[in-house]
Design a protein around this motif. Structure first.
Motif, PDB file in Angstrom:
ATOM      1  N   VAL A 247      -4.234  -9.491  -4.216  1.00  0.00           N
ATOM      2  CA  VAL A 247      -4.388  -8.312  -3.358  1.00  0.00           C
ATOM      3  C   VAL A 247      -3.636  -8.503  -2.041  1.00  0.00           C
ATOM      4  O   VAL A 247      -2.901  -7.615  -1.582  1.00  0.00           O
ATOM      5  CB  VAL A 247      -5.888  -8.037  -3.082  1.00  0.00           C
ATOM      6  CG1 VAL A 247      -6.038  -6.952  -2.019  1.00  0.00           C
ATOM      7  CG2 VAL A 247      -6.597  -7.609  -4.357  1.00  0.00           C
ATOM      8  N   TRP A 250       0.198  -8.442  -2.734  1.00  0.00           N
ATOM      9  CA  TRP A 250       0.707  -7.103  -3.051  1.00  0.00           C
ATOM     10  C   TRP A 250       0.738  -6.226  -1.796  1.00  0.00           C
ATOM     11  O   TRP A 250       1.646  -5.419  -1.624  1.00  0.00           O
ATOM     12  CB  TRP A 250      -0.169  -6.445  -4.123  1.00  0.00           C
ATOM     13  CG  TRP A 250       0.540  -6.275  -5.437  1.00  0.00           C
ATOM     14  CD1 TRP A 250       1.671  -5.562  -5.666  1.00  0.00           C
ATOM     15  CD2 TRP A 250       0.178  -6.857  -6.685  1.00  0.00           C
ATOM     16  NE1 TRP A 250       2.038  -5.647  -6.996  1.00  0.00           N
ATOM     17  CE2 TRP A 250       1.131  -6.436  -7.651  1.00  0.00           C
ATOM     18  CE3 TRP A 250      -0.863  -7.669  -7.113  1.00  0.00           C
ATOM     19  CZ2 TRP A 250       1.088  -6.804  -8.977  1.00  0.00           C
ATOM     20  CZ3 TRP A 250      -0.921  -8.037  -8.434  1.00  0.00           C
ATOM     21  CH2 TRP A 250       0.051  -7.611  -9.368  1.00  0.00           C
ATOM     22  N   TYR A 251      -0.217  -6.421  -0.905  1.00  0.00           N
ATOM     23  CA  TYR A 251      -0.284  -5.604   0.304  1.00  0.00           C
ATOM     24  C   TYR A 251       0.827  -5.970   1.290  1.00  0.00           C
ATOM     25  O   TYR A 251       1.500  -5.112   1.847  1.00  0.00           O
ATOM     26  CB  TYR A 251      -1.653  -5.755   0.969  1.00  0.00           C
ATOM     27  CG  TYR A 251      -1.830  -4.868   2.188  1.00  0.00           C
ATOM     28  CD1 TYR A 251      -2.114  -3.508   2.055  1.00  0.00           C
ATOM     29  CD2 TYR A 251      -1.687  -5.388   3.473  1.00  0.00           C
ATOM     30  CE1 TYR A 251      -2.253  -2.688   3.172  1.00  0.00           C
ATOM     31  CE2 TYR A 251      -1.825  -4.583   4.590  1.00  0.00           C
ATOM     32  CZ  TYR A 251      -2.115  -3.237   4.434  1.00  0.00           C
ATOM     33  OH  TYR A 251      -2.248  -2.432   5.527  1.00  0.00           O
ATOM     34  N   PHE A 252       1.019  -7.299   1.487  1.00  0.00           N
ATOM     35  CA  PHE A 252       1.992  -7.757   2.484  1.00  0.00           C
ATOM     36  C   PHE A 252       3.378  -8.041   1.891  1.00  0.00           C
ATOM     37  O   PHE A 252       4.349  -8.151   2.631  1.00  0.00           O
ATOM     38  CB  PHE A 252       1.483  -9.021   3.184  1.00  0.00           C
ATOM     39  CG  PHE A 252       0.311  -8.784   4.087  1.00  0.00           C
ATOM     40  CD1 PHE A 252       0.492  -8.215   5.348  1.00  0.00           C
ATOM     41  CD2 PHE A 252      -0.968  -9.104   3.691  1.00  0.00           C
ATOM     42  CE1 PHE A 252      -0.583  -7.986   6.191  1.00  0.00           C
ATOM     43  CE2 PHE A 252      -2.061  -8.880   4.525  1.00  0.00           C
ATOM     44  CZ  PHE A 252      -1.865  -8.312   5.774  1.00  0.00           C
ATOM     45  N   ASP A 253       3.458  -8.189   0.556  1.00  0.00           N
ATOM     46  CA  ASP A 253       4.713  -8.517  -0.131  1.00  0.00           C
ATOM     47  C   ASP A 253       5.387  -9.744   0.478  1.00  0.00           C
ATOM     48  O   ASP A 253       6.533  -9.713   0.928  1.00  0.00           O
ATOM     49  CB  ASP A 253       5.685  -7.338  -0.092  1.00  0.00           C
ATOM     50  CG  ASP A 253       6.847  -7.539  -1.085  1.00  0.00           C
ATOM     51  OD1 ASP A 253       6.662  -8.289  -2.058  1.00  0.00           O
ATOM     52  OD2 ASP A 253       7.925  -6.951  -0.872  1.00  0.00           O
TER      53      ASP A 253
END
Length: 468
Positions: A247, A250-253
């Motif tokens: 999570v 995916w949010y901060f890449d």
């Protein structure tokens, strides 16, 4: 004994591949001496690969190949640029740090050189670095692959010497850091000598982001441990930890969080006894497939198939060498050649430090002519009895042997890293050899330190309870 060794050397001088040279000289010795039925050749060669630890070999090779096509190498490079690209001679440092990270997944120097090497050499040349310097630092950093766990040579050595592969993996961590520091010091020297600047502007946000990625990865095993201590099962704790990590990523890449997790999972899992090296290698393959198919979506059926066939080809080559080397090593023992060589070395000295100096010279010489896997399979039965007699820890000696053989990969006539980088950089083998020569200085200094300061290797396995 002379027929066995002489036949092998003659065939090598004639340019016969090392595995065929060992198998042919072994068969010739059996037929002429009559020491054992000729069917023993096939039996011993098959027995040489009937080993559970060797199952890790194809999976580690496959994991390295999958990482190359998963888009991980580019992300590792981007992360390394953010972390050290602002230093003087920045891309030289990036080259080394990238190899440190990638080596924690591939386990082989050749995969490191062929994977990251292509990106690194092109980037350095585009930034104005000479081809020779780019090739030299790439070759030197590729030797980190088999020192920083996981490591295919450690698997072979652990099987031959009957020592814990997990302990060998842990033993490679601090020597790997020492090698990294020596190489970065060499880049700094060249940067000051040639008055190079940085290759990317210093940026607190970039550096902070890279530092945060490191903290997130390092906090993962601690979080798992705390959840297990709180009463959760290992499986549930790992599932929660990985889910949270996914999570966040995916949010901060982030550039390399997911890639950095591979060595953490492998080393941590083996250290805590969650899985064997073979199971760790399978986990590395699963992680590679997840990254390529789900997280980055860079894999296709065709690329996975190509990686699989490349793995089959490489594994067949490695295991053929193991089979040929196993019968050759067995005949060295049966013919008393190993005992004769051991007795001769013990007649020269009973001082373990002098022996280690002689062993370094011998292994360095052998590593220039014989494949790493074959060299380990041949040398361990000869040298290990002396190592044990002199009270040298076999884990410590495993690191010494592996580093020597990695340096041998940079030398003609059989240095595979040398030939891979010559092809990647489109340089002649002669120019590539000259480019690598200055980098032998930090490698040799690191070898001396690792040889004569055993605690660099042994402290971590002892601390984790995997060595006495």
């Amino acid at each position: 004994m002379l027929l066995l060794l002489g036949g092998f050397l003659v065939l090598m001088l004639l340019g016969v591949p090392v595995a065929i040279a060992m198998a042919a000289s072994s068969l010739l010795y059996i037929l002429v001496s009559g020491v054992t039925p000729d069917v023993t050749l096939a039996q011993r060669m098959i027995a040489g690969v009937e080993s559970f630890p060797l199952l890790a070999v194809p999976f580690f090779i496959l994991a390295g190949n999958l990482m190359n096509i998963a888009g991980v190498t580019g992300r590792i490079y981007k992360f390394a640029v953010a972390l050290v690209g602002w230093m003087r001679g920045g891309l030289g440092h990036v080259n080394i740090i990238g190899s440190v990270i990638f080596s924690g997944m591939s386990g082989t120097a050749i995969a490191d050189a062929a994977g990251l090497g292509t990106i690194e050499i092109k980037a350095m040349k585009d930034h104005g670095y000479s081809t020779e310097f780019s090739v030299g630092v790439t070759a030197a950093s590729a030797t980190l692959g088999p020192i920083i766990p996981p490591s295919l040579p450690f698997v072979i050595y652990g099987m031959m010497a009957n020592v814990s592969i997990g302990a060998l993996f842990l033993g490679g961590v601090i020597p790997g850091i020492v090698l990294t520091l020596f190489m970065m010091a060499t880049v700094t020297y060249f940067a000051h000598k040639n008055k190079w600047g940085s290759d990317t502007p210093f940026s607190w946000p970039q550096l902070g982001s890279a530092g945060l990625e490191i903290l997130i990865v390092l906090s993962f095993p601690m979080t798992i441990w705390l959840m297990v201590m709180a009463g959760l099962s290992v499986n549930i704790a790992v599932a929660i930890g990985l889910g949270t990590l996914l999570v966040i990523d995916w949010y901060f890449d982030f550039s390399a969080v997911m890639a950095l997790m591979a060595p953490v999972i492998l080393i941590g899992g083996m250290t805590l006894g969650w899985f064997t090296p073979t199971e760790a290698a399978v986990a590395a393959v699963i992680w590679s497939l997840f990254l390529g198919l789900v997280r980055y979506r860079t894999m296709t059926f065709q690329t996975v198939a190509k990686a699989t066939f490349d793995t089959i080809e490489t594994t067949a080559s490695v295991l053929f060498i193991v089979t040929a080397a196993s019968i050759f090593a067995w005949l060295l023992t049966v013919s008393q050649a190993a005992q004769t060589l051991s007795d001769w070395m013990l007649s020269v000295t009973h001082n373990k430090w002098v022996f280690l100096a002689l062993a370094n010279v011998l292994i360095l010489f052998v590593g220039c002519f014989i494949d790493t896997t074959a060299a380990i399979t041949i040398l361990v039965p000869i040298l290990l009895p002396i190592v044990l007699k002199l009270g040298i820890d076999p884990i410590h000696f495993g690191l010494i042997m592996t580093l020597n053989l990695m340096i041998g990969l940079l030398h003609p006539p059989l240095g595979m890293v040398l030939f891979v980088l010559a092809r990647v950089a489109k340089l002649s083998v002669e120019r590539t050899t000259v480019a690598i020569l200055p980098w032998l200085v930090p490698l040799m200094l690191a070898l001396i330190a690792i040889t004569y300061i055993p605690e660099l290797t042994l402290w971590l396995p002892k601390y984790m309870g995997l060595s006495k």
